[in-house]
Every structure is written in structure tokens, then in C-alpha cells.
Design an enzyme around this catalytic site. Structure first.
Site, short mmCIF file in Angstrom:
data_model
loop_
_atom_site.label_atom_id
_atom_site.label_comp_id
_atom_site.label_asym_id
_atom_site.label_seq_id
_atom_site.Cartn_x
_atom_site.Cartn_y
_atom_site.Cartn_z
N ASP A 181 -37.34 -26.89 -1.62
CA ASP A 181 -37.69 -26.86 -3.04
C ASP A 181 -38.17 -28.25 -3.46
O ASP A 181 -38.83 -28.94 -2.67
CB ASP A 181 -36.47 -26.41 -3.85
CG ASP A 181 -36.85 -25.65 -5.12
OD1 ASP A 181 -37.33 -26.30 -6.07
OD2 ASP A 181 -36.69 -24.42 -5.15
N HIS A 213 -35.83 -28.24 -10.63
CA HIS A 213 -35.80 -26.91 -10.04
C HIS A 213 -34.95 -26.88 -8.77
O HIS A 213 -34.08 -26.00 -8.59
CB HIS A 213 -37.24 -26.47 -9.74
CG HIS A 213 -37.41 -25.03 -9.41
ND1 HIS A 213 -37.39 -24.56 -8.11
CD2 HIS A 213 -37.62 -23.95 -10.21
CE1 HIS A 213 -37.59 -23.25 -8.12
NE2 HIS A 213 -37.73 -22.85 -9.38
N SER A 393 -36.06 -17.40 -9.06
CA SER A 393 -35.66 -18.66 -8.43
C SER A 393 -34.15 -18.84 -8.48
O SER A 393 -33.55 -19.41 -7.56
CB SER A 393 -36.30 -19.85 -9.14
OG SER A 393 -37.61 -20.06 -8.71
#
Length: 446
Positions: A181, A213, A393
Site C-alpha cells: 500500500d 491509506h 480497502s
């Protein structure tokens, strides 16, 4: 929060991915050189633990990923035509694909070819769905088998309660889990003292997460049992070994080259689970990548193997979780049959309105669902330390963390194919179409 970008179809870099026979890589590289005239090669095998220096890779014309039998070739369209011609011949070149630009599967601020076992389980799942639809006259629209909505408590997030993580005695202890990520806030106090291995595959950027994220996803997968910051527990496999592969920039975008190099690194380091909350948007009828499928299938079938888990995508826009029209299809690379595609549910056990579905007939199905709306987890300390986000996600790392818990429960030598069956076979059945939620809501071992 930095802009994560949208999942855009048809974004390419100009480089090409070349899949070679596992036992024919030397011959494959000779064919690549003959077809393109390229010479300078960077080989991941020359780096300790597969930790490729991306600046050195940038200077080379060919990047070889030894664990994947793949070369990333920087060439012009004329030379690429020669590569495609080589693919058509019966030789060491199995597939050639243009390299895509990949994005973090866009998080939202808190706004409330597969072997027998998999075909069998999916067929069973679809048969149950068909029976349900026949008896009720229409596909289910809510998680009616749950007594009430889940809620965050002072001790646990709603997602950990719904997946029975909070009741489980397993922690994923000793299991290596790689999250590919935007990196991790390495100074976050919730991860102090943990076993963390990290590597950046983004040129010019350190592993330190300037986006958020990646830190959020790692927290959901492997956050601590008792966060020292005093917040509720939000992570699943608190005993797992954390492998942080930064494959997306601080702006939330990357390329197949970075992601495949990250996968190569994770496999070199014998990670049993790889979690990827990233993708590129697909359209109805789009095929899945033969190259990613080959990688995932080989990872599953090796001994004991690695399970790759990826976010289904957030490109659907349907109100209140009701499928009044078909969803957008599952994103690349989650649409590969041998990659476990994860959809998102909300705390009322409805499909999240943004969650993509399995509408492409050749691959592209949803395999399982996880908590993906208003998910509380870690975030960079300079951006508050914790926040709630929504997206497939967020659902994906729940599945990855619970996969590590199952590996601890059944033994670290459990084959990856058997792990797939454990996750889907023990998922909680939802009164929702399998197109949207696959086998159902992931559940932790008890």
C-alpha cells in the site's frame, strides 16, 4: 487527507509485463533481447530478500522478478510488437501485457482459472443463493439473518464484533502478513515493539506513510490488542509479523511494476498472506490479467503457498445498498480467479453502495465480504493518529488479518488452498446475492 485518485480504466505507462516459463527464464530473456535490442537488466535475485532498489531499477531497461518469472520491459511500441509476436510462438514467452497505472482503492471519509476446491465451494454458494431467491422471489437486500446492527463499543470496533475477532483466542502469532500500500507511519505508538519489516518500491519515497491509506489498512489487519493510545481495539491479527511494502506513492498511485516487485519481495520473505487494497477500474466484459492470475495461482499451489487478497473496488454508486441496477465489475487485479476479491458491508450488514460486484462471467467474481463502512483504525500521527474510513480497502485487511488467525489456529503449514476454503467455508451466510458478497461475511476462528 491526500487525494487518492479514482480507479481509472485504460491508464498505461508504456512499459510491458512479460510472463516467462518458470524453467525457461534464461531463454525468455534471450528472446526479449532479440526482440527489443534491450540489454541493461536489473534482477531482483541480486538483492537481499528481494528488496530491489527502485532507483537502480529505473536505470535499467529490463527488471526481472525471479519469484514471479516476470520481466518488466521498458520499450517502444514497435519493439513491443516483436514481443507480442514472440508470445504467439510456442516458446518461453507465455504472455505480454501493457503495464497499468494502479491506484489506492479510494477510501471515503466516514460518511456513514481455479482448481476443484474453489469451483466446488463457489458452485455450492451459488446453489444456496438460487434456493434463497427461489423461496423469497427476489434476492435479499439486507443482512436479515443478523438480529441488529453492529456498533462500535468502548472495547471493540463494530467490524471486530461482527467478524467474531473479539471472541477469538487467536492472534495470527508468527504468521507473516504483507500489506502492499502507501506504507506505514513507523513512529505510530500503537505499533511500538512490533516485528516490522519494511521496504519501499516507490522511487524517491521512504516507507513512511504520508498518505494514510496504508497505515489505516495495516491497522485493520494487524493493529494491537490493547492500543497504548487508549482507543478501542481495531486490529485483527495483533500477533502477526508485519511486512510493509510501499508500492503506492504518497499521492496514492503506483504501477504494476512496483506492485509486482512488492509481491516478489513478499514471496521471497515467505509471507503467507498478501493484502492489496489497490486496483484499476474494469468495465463490463474486460478480461482479467493472465499475468496476475498466473502469479496468484502459482502462489496458491506452491507449498505451503501464499494467499493474495485484494479489494473488489469502489466504483458502484447505488443508494442504501440496494442493487437497483448492476454494480460496476470487480477491479483489476482482484478480478483474477485466484486472487480473493473482497466486498464491503456496513454495520447494518448491507452491501456498501460503492462496493463492486461479480458481473463479468469470465472471472471477476466477489469471493468474500468484510466490514467496510465507517471503519475505525490507525492513521498517521500528524493527521490525528486514528480515523474512520469507508471502502473495500478497509474490508480487505480484515480478511487478511483473519486469514493469519486461521493459519495460527490450523497450523502455519496449512496450504494456501485450504486457507481459502477455511475463509469462505466459515464465512457467515448473508441474505444477499453472492454476486455482491461472495460466500458471506468473513469470520475469525473460535
Amino acid at each position: 487527507m491526500p487525494d487518492l485518485g479514482g480507479e481509472q480504466p485504460g491508464e498505461f505507462t508504456g512499459r510491458y509485463l512479460v510472463l516467462m516459463q518458470t524453467d525457461g527464464m534464461k531463454e525468455g530473456l534471450q528472446i526479449i533481447r532479440a526482440a527489443t535490442g534491450l540489454g541493461q537488466v536489473c534482477n531482483a535475485a541480486d538483492y537481499e530478500d528481494g528488496a530491489v532498489d527502485m532507483a537502480e531499477s529505473d536505470a535499467a531497461e529490463v527488471l526481472v522478478l525471479d519469484q514471479l518469472s516476470i520481466a518488466v520491459v521498458d520499450t517502444d511500441p514497435t519493439q513491443a510488437g516483436s514481443l507480442l509476436a514472440a508470445e504467439a510462438d510456442d516458446n518461453a514467452i507465455l504472455a505480454v501485457e501493457p503495464e497499468r497505472i494502479i491506484h489506492a482503492i479510494s477510501a471515503h471519509e466516514n460518511t456513514g482459472t481455479v482448481e476443484f476446491p474453489f469451483d466446488y465451494l463457489k458452485g455450492y454458494r451459488d446453489a444456496v443463493n438460487h434456493l434463497y431467491d427461489s423461496l423469497t422471489g427476489a434476492p435479499g437486500e439486507s443482512g436479515a439473518d443478523f438480529a441488529e446492527a453492529a456498533m462500535d463499543s468502548a472495547r471493540l470496533t463494530w467490524g471486530l464484533q461482527a467478524t467474531l475477532v473479539g471472541q477469538s483466542r487467536f492472534s495470527g502469532r508468527g504468521i507473516r502478513v504483507a500489506v502492499l500500500d502507501t506504507g506505514l507511519d513507523l513512529a505510530h505508538p500503537d505499533f511500538a515493539g512490533r516485528s516490522i519489516n519494511s521496504q519501499s518500491f516507490v522511487t524517491g519515497e521512504a516507507v513512511q506513510d504520508r498518505n494514510g491509506h496504508g497505515t489505516h489498512c495495516i491497522g485493520a489487519a494487524m493493529g494491537p490488542k490493547s492500543p497504548p493510545t487508549g482507543v478501542r481495539r481495531y486490529g485483527c491479527a495483533f500477533g502477526s509479523e508485519i511486512f510493509v511494502g510501499k508500492v503506492l506513492s504518497n499521492q496514492g498511485s503506483g504501477t504494476d511494476r512496483s506492485i509486482l516487485t512488492g509481491i516478489n519481495w513478499a514471496l521471497t520473505n515467505k509471507c503467507r498472506v498478501i493484502s492489496m487494497s489497490l486496483g484499476a477500474r474494469c468495465r463490463p466484459g474486460d478480461p482479467f490479467s493472465q499475468i496476475y492470475e498466473s502469479i496468484a495461482q502459482s502462489a496458491l499451489q506452491s507449498n505451503p503457498g501464499t494467499l493474495i487478497i485484494a479489494a473488489a473496488g469502489n466504483n458502484s454508486r447505488l443508494p442504501n445498498g440496494r442493487r437497483q441496477e448492476p454494480p460496476n465489475p470487480v477491479s483489476h487485479p482482484a478480478n483474477c480467479p485466484s486472487i480473493m476479491a473482497v466486498a464491503a458491508l456496513d454495520a447494518n450488514f448491507r452491501i456498501a453502495p460503492f462496493s463492486d460486484g461479480g458481473i463479468n462471467p469470465n472471472g471477476g467474481g466477489v469471493d468474500i465480504a468484510g466490514p467496510g463502512v465507517s471503519v475505525f483504525s490507525s492513521y498517521p500521527m500528524n493527521q490525528g493518529g486514528h480515523t474512520s474510513l469507508s471502502g473495500t480497502s478497509m474490508a480487505t485487511p480484515h480478511v487478511a488479518g483473519i486469514a493469519a488467525m486461521w493459519l495460527e489456529a490450523r497450523g502455519p503449514g496449512t496450504p494456501a488452498q485450504a486457507l481459502w476454503q477455511l475463509l469462505t467455508g466459515n464465512a457467515r451466510r448473508m441474505a444477499l446475492p453472492s454476486r455482491d458478497v461472495g460466500a458471506g461475511l468473513v469470520q475469525a476462528p473460535q
